[in-house]
Scaffold this motif. Sequence first.
Motif, PDB file in Angstrom:
ATOM      1  N   LYS A 125       0.762  -0.948  -0.435  1.00 11.95           N
ATOM      2  CA  LYS A 125      -0.568   0.519  -0.117  1.00 11.95           C
ATOM      3  C   LYS A 125       1.117   1.552  -0.355  1.00 11.95           C
ATOM      4  O   LYS A 125       0.663   2.182  -0.815  1.00 11.95           O
ATOM      5  N   LYS A 126       2.291   1.109   0.750  1.00 15.63           N
ATOM      6  CA  LYS A 126       2.868   2.759   0.731  1.00 15.63           C
ATOM      7  C   LYS A 126       3.731   2.862  -0.384  1.00 15.63           C
ATOM      8  O   LYS A 126       3.296   3.410  -0.415  1.00 15.63           O
ATOM      9  N   SER A 127       3.829   1.434  -0.595  1.00 15.01           N
ATOM     10  CA  SER A 127       4.446   1.334  -2.641  1.00 15.01           C
ATOM     11  C   SER A 127       4.063   1.755  -3.537  1.00 15.01           C
ATOM     12  O   SER A 127       4.141   3.034  -4.323  1.00 15.01           O
ATOM     13  N   GLN A 128       2.037   1.841  -3.000  1.00 11.58           N
ATOM     14  CA  GLN A 128       0.469   2.406  -4.388  1.00 11.58           C
ATOM     15  C   GLN A 128       0.960   4.043  -4.246  1.00 11.58           C
ATOM     16  O   GLN A 128       0.572   3.985  -5.139  1.00 11.58           O
TER      17      GLN A 128
END
Length: 131
Positions: A125-128
């Motif tokens: 989620k952080k990467s997205q």
Amino acid sequence: MERRNTRQRQLVLDAVRDLDDHPTADEVYLRVREKDEHVSRGTVYRNLHVLVESGDIVSVKVSGGERFDRRSDNHAHLVCTECGSVKDVPAPDVEDARREMERAWGYADVRTSTVFAGVCPACQKKSQAAR
């Protein structure tokens, strides 16, 4: 060699059991210090490894360090390659392979440790979100 169970060792074991999320040695040290401010970092580290040797806890090698697991039963670990979090997961059936290692190579009491690695949902989620 049998080692006596010292008060400090019991404090370390209790801390690993209380911190059920595969704590680092530093996290265990901080928890032990809450109970006894005179216990040194070296004493905690030494006792963690004594407890691993005795089979009371398990050491999980992760990128950048080591985590400790209160569970010593047969299970595997799933490690996030981004944040280093560790989850307990069912162990794959490796009994046939273990027996074959013993037979083919002449080893006795072969044990296995399985670590799966990937990116956890929170890190995904952080990467997205960063894209």
